[in-house]
Write a protein that holds these residues in place. Structure first.
Motif, short mmCIF file in Angstrom:
data_model
loop_
_atom_site.label_atom_id
_atom_site.label_comp_id
_atom_site.label_asym_id
_atom_site.label_seq_id
_atom_site.Cartn_x
_atom_site.Cartn_y
_atom_site.Cartn_z
N ARG A 70 27.04 41.39 -43.25
CA ARG A 70 27.34 40.13 -43.49
C ARG A 70 26.21 39.07 -43.27
NH1 ARG A 70 30.02 35.64 -41.28
NH2 ARG A 70 29.88 36.51 -39.53
N ASP A 71 25.40 39.12 -42.24
CA ASP A 71 24.57 38.09 -42.01
C ASP A 71 23.16 38.84 -41.36
OD1 ASP A 71 23.04 36.06 -40.93
OD2 ASP A 71 24.75 35.03 -40.30
N SER A 72 22.11 39.01 -42.09
CA SER A 72 21.06 39.50 -41.57
C SER A 72 19.90 38.67 -40.93
CB SER A 72 20.47 40.54 -42.78
OG SER A 72 20.24 39.69 -43.89
N ARG A 73 20.34 37.39 -40.80
CA ARG A 73 19.25 36.59 -40.65
C ARG A 73 18.80 36.53 -39.16
NH1 ARG A 73 22.11 30.88 -41.38
NH2 ARG A 73 24.06 32.32 -40.27
N ILE A 74 19.57 36.86 -38.26
CA ILE A 74 19.24 37.04 -36.55
C ILE A 74 18.12 38.05 -36.34
CG2 ILE A 74 20.10 36.78 -34.35
CD1 ILE A 74 20.78 34.52 -36.68
N ALA A 75 17.00 37.81 -35.99
CA ALA A 75 16.02 38.75 -35.85
C ALA A 75 15.57 38.84 -34.41
CB ALA A 75 14.89 38.65 -36.88
N LEU A 76 15.52 39.81 -33.83
CA LEU A 76 14.82 40.11 -32.43
C LEU A 76 13.38 40.09 -32.39
CD1 LEU A 76 15.28 40.63 -29.26
CD2 LEU A 76 14.75 42.96 -29.89
N LEU A 77 12.67 38.78 -32.11
CA LEU A 77 11.40 38.60 -32.37
C LEU A 77 10.50 39.15 -31.20
CD1 LEU A 77 10.85 34.90 -33.77
CD2 LEU A 77 11.28 37.00 -35.11
N GLY A 78 10.99 39.19 -30.00
CA GLY A 78 10.52 39.60 -28.88
C GLY A 78 11.19 40.15 -27.65
N ALA A 79 11.04 41.21 -26.93
CA ALA A 79 11.50 41.77 -26.01
C ALA A 79 10.55 42.01 -24.75
CB ALA A 79 12.53 42.73 -26.13
N ALA B 133 30.36 42.94 -27.03
CA ALA B 133 29.59 43.87 -28.08
C ALA B 133 28.60 43.36 -29.07
CB ALA B 133 30.76 44.67 -28.90
N VAL B 134 27.49 44.02 -29.53
CA VAL B 134 26.76 43.48 -30.35
C VAL B 134 26.54 44.68 -31.46
CG1 VAL B 134 24.30 42.65 -30.67
CG2 VAL B 134 25.79 41.94 -28.95
N VAL B 135 26.16 44.42 -32.70
CA VAL B 135 25.48 45.57 -33.38
C VAL B 135 24.14 45.24 -33.79
CG1 VAL B 135 25.80 46.89 -35.74
CG2 VAL B 135 27.87 46.24 -34.51
N VAL B 136 23.33 46.05 -33.61
CA VAL B 136 21.85 46.12 -34.01
C VAL B 136 21.41 46.89 -34.96
CG1 VAL B 136 19.49 46.22 -33.06
CG2 VAL B 136 21.49 45.44 -31.56
N SER B 137 20.95 45.96 -36.10
CA SER B 137 20.76 47.03 -37.42
C SER B 137 19.22 46.83 -37.57
CB SER B 137 21.36 46.21 -38.58
OG SER B 137 22.96 46.23 -38.25
N ALA B 138 18.89 48.05 -38.36
CA ALA B 138 17.39 48.27 -38.91
C ALA B 138 17.15 47.15 -40.01
CB ALA B 138 17.31 49.48 -39.34
N ALA B 139 16.12 46.49 -40.16
CA ALA B 139 15.75 45.61 -40.85
C ALA B 139 16.16 45.90 -42.48
CB ALA B 139 14.56 45.18 -40.84
N PRO C 152 6.80 44.74 -33.65
CA PRO C 152 6.85 45.29 -34.94
C PRO C 152 6.52 44.23 -35.91
CG PRO C 152 9.15 45.04 -34.07
CD PRO C 152 8.20 44.68 -33.02
N PRO C 153 5.97 44.56 -37.04
CA PRO C 153 5.80 43.55 -38.26
C PRO C 153 7.05 43.07 -38.52
CG PRO C 153 5.72 45.71 -38.91
CD PRO C 153 5.66 45.85 -37.70
N PRO C 154 6.99 41.75 -39.03
CA PRO C 154 8.43 40.96 -39.40
C PRO C 154 9.26 41.92 -40.16
CG PRO C 154 6.49 39.53 -39.63
CD PRO C 154 6.12 40.98 -39.44
N SER C 155 8.67 42.68 -41.24
CA SER C 155 9.59 43.44 -42.01
C SER C 155 10.19 44.40 -41.07
CB SER C 155 8.92 44.09 -43.30
OG SER C 155 7.90 44.91 -42.58
N ARG C 156 9.94 44.96 -40.03
CA ARG C 156 10.49 46.08 -39.44
C ARG C 156 11.43 45.43 -38.19
NH1 ARG C 156 11.43 50.77 -41.09
NH2 ARG C 156 11.06 51.67 -38.75
N ARG D 95 20.26 53.56 -37.80
CA ARG D 95 20.43 52.52 -38.77
C ARG D 95 21.36 51.11 -38.01
NH1 ARG D 95 18.01 52.58 -43.37
NH2 ARG D 95 19.64 52.10 -44.81
N HIS D 96 22.37 51.61 -37.50
CA HIS D 96 23.12 50.38 -36.86
C HIS D 96 23.60 51.07 -35.33
CE1 HIS D 96 23.60 48.56 -40.79
NE2 HIS D 96 24.00 49.51 -41.49
#
Lengths: 389, 141
Positions: free
Chosen positions: A234-243, A221-227, A4-8, A108-109
């Motif tokens: 609280r912290d939106s810095r950690i992105a999934l770049l590839g899977a 547990a992990v919460v995965v949120s839409a960009a 996905p593009p970085p913004s997504r 969303r989450h």
């Protein structure tokens, strides 16, 4: 391979876990809820914000629809719910699935949660017997292999071809224990030496007791949120770049190779999607059900050349100051292993490393993390590349 | 304590001819005429090309050990009297691989590359293929 593009790109907005080890007085659902509540709070969300729930499975309290049961227990009414079973790869595969849900706009989450009570919830013999049934019921199980024996076959072939030594394998166990000693929630924290590993009793040649992962209680547990929803976290810095995933077989007698596995394809796909090479990885959290598992995966995935991981590990490559700091929480070998939660702790630890919240075990300025889970006998593989923005 | 025996394979319609062969002392495998490959375990179609016209062939029962481990901690009480015992992946000369025990008085001496020959262990209504080391180079022919 385009992601996905970085913004997504999906964000890992919250993590939580219980201590691992013996948790008497807890229930499987109770520890699911404990880890889940911690992850949701860590994300700065309330459980009403969660609109997707992904769960794994439990041997101790089996349910046909665990994700529905966990949502009910927590009081969440998600718009999307799914139970997943991919053995030790389930944790990473659930993160990959959650990312697809938020990147597509479905959710969303998404709450990803796993846990089991394999230490106090079932007898040791019961756990051994239940897990041994992973083999083929007609063509493997009748021959009496335990889980270490399936991996012992892999180890025998690898050592035959590459000349790896029991001492090199022992260094892996020693390194994992050293890392676990820096994590207050780890199951086993007492330091061990190479001599300790080599003196531990043989389970399935060439694998000794201390070459084998633990049997623990615990949940993660992990919460995965839409960009575009992560602004409220609280912290939106950690992105999934590839899977990426890779699957070549289920039963070890059907594996096309005993020295190269689907982790090769899984990591290639994940790193390719992220547009990075193994050399760019600052910290790695890689499934270590047995010492041999980690050794083979590191080579199959391109972090070391074939035959070179053993000597490099003996020289300290996986330590916190090494070339590839690996399993900084202690991994399955020492942090603990509680079914799918065991693999999910690798994700939790990667997020803590990338946020700079790993305390005494922090890898300085870790910005790019690689996480890998494998299920079965090196059968099902899923790799993730996470980055701090 | 309940006495639970060793696991006994439960044949399926797909595997029944294989287990019937074992009862006759024959180790059968599937051969795909479409892609000329040997297949094990038995399936309804070739896992390589998808062809369904698979032929049963009889193996000579000789092979080479591709991987081997020795079990000291068995998966159930039924295997405790056998400890230590060897579990191996055997590459049969006809080009297929299977798991079995190597029945040897010295399981710790069993090694990759060893030549083995099939034998059958009676277990319930099943004859389970097993292997023993080839006693001499002549037996290996």
């Amino acid at each position: 391979m385009a992601g996905p593009p970085p913004s997504r790109r999906a964000r890992l907005s919250g993590v939580g876990d219980t201590a691992f080890g013996a948790l008497p007085g807890s229930s499987v659902l109770g520890i699911h809820a404990q880890a889940a509540r911690q992850a949701i709070a860590d994300a700065g969300l309330t459980q009403g914000d969660v609109d997707g729930v992904l769960c794994a499975y439990s041997l101790v309290e089996p349910h046909l629809m665990l994700s529905s049961v966990v949502a009910e227990y927590l009081g969440i009414r998600p718009a999307y719910s799914l139970g997943m079973m991919l053995g030790g790869a389930t944790g990473c595969a659930m993160i990959m699935q959650a990312a697809m849900l938020v990147e597509s706009g479905r959710c969303r989450h998404v709450l990803v949660v796993a846990g089991d009570m394999r230490l106090t919830g079932m007898s040791r013999d019961g756990a051994v017997a239940a897990l041994a049934r992973v083999g083929h019921p007609q063509f493997e199980v009748p021959y009496g292999p335990n889980i270490p024996a399936y991996y012992g076959l892999v180890a025998s072939r690898y050592m035959h071809e590459q000349g790896a030594t029991p001492e090199q394998l022992a260094h892996i166990a020693v390194t994992m224990r050293r890392h676990a000693g820096l994590h207050p929630g780890a199951h086993m924290r007492e330091p061990i030496t190479v001599a300790d590993v080599l003196a531990s009793r043989m389970i399935a040649r060439p694998l000794r007791l201390l070459d084998c992962c633990l049997v623990s209680d615990g949940a993660a547990a992990v919460v995965v949120s839409a960009a575009d929803a992560s602004g409220g976290t609280r912290d939106s810095r950690i992105a999934l770049l590839g899977a990426g995933q890779g699957h070549t077989h289920e039963h070890v007698s059907q594996a096309p190779s005993l020295t190269d596995f689907g982790c090769h394809e899984a990591s290639s796909r994940a790193l390719g999607e992220a547009g990075v090479t193994p050399a760019a990885v600052d910290v790695a959290e890689i499934y270590d059900s047995f010492t041999i598992t980690l050794l083979i995966e590191l080579e199959s995935m391109g972090f070391f050349a074939k035959g070179e991981a053993g000597p490099a590990i003996a020289a300290g490559a996986l330590g916190l100051a090494g070339r590839l700091p690996t399993n900084t929480h202690g991994g399955l070998l020492s942090f603990g292993h509680s079914g799918a939660a065991g693999g999910l702790t690798h994700v939790v630890e990667a997020v803590r490393q990338l946020r700079g919240e790993a305390d005494a075990r922090q890898v300085p300025d870790a910005r790019l993390a690689f996480v890998h889970g494998d299920g079965g006998i090196l059968s099902a593989h899923c790799s993730l590349v996470l980055a701090r923005a | 304590m309940t006495e639970i025996g060793k696991p006994v394979p439960q044949p399926t319609p797909e595997s029944q001819p294989y287990w019937d062969g074992c009862l006759r002392g024959e180790l059968l495998y599937q051969h795909c005429a479409a892609c000329n490959r040997a297949q094990f375990y038995p399936r309804s179609a070739c896992a390589s090309c998808g062809a369904t016209a698979l032929e049963w062939r009889r193996s000579e029962g000789r092979g080479t050990l591709h991987a081997v481990t020795v079990v000291y901690r068995p998966p159930s009480a039924a295997f405790k009297p056998d400890v230590p015992y060897a579990v191996a992946l055997v590459d049969l000369d006809e080009g297929f691989r299977m798991m079995a025990n190597v029945l040897s008085a010295a399981p710790e001496a069993v090694a990759i590359g060893d030549r083995v020959t099939v034998t059958f262990e009676r277990r319930g209504d099943i004859a389970l293929p097993q292997f023993r080391p080839c006693a001499s180079p002549g037996e290996d022919l």
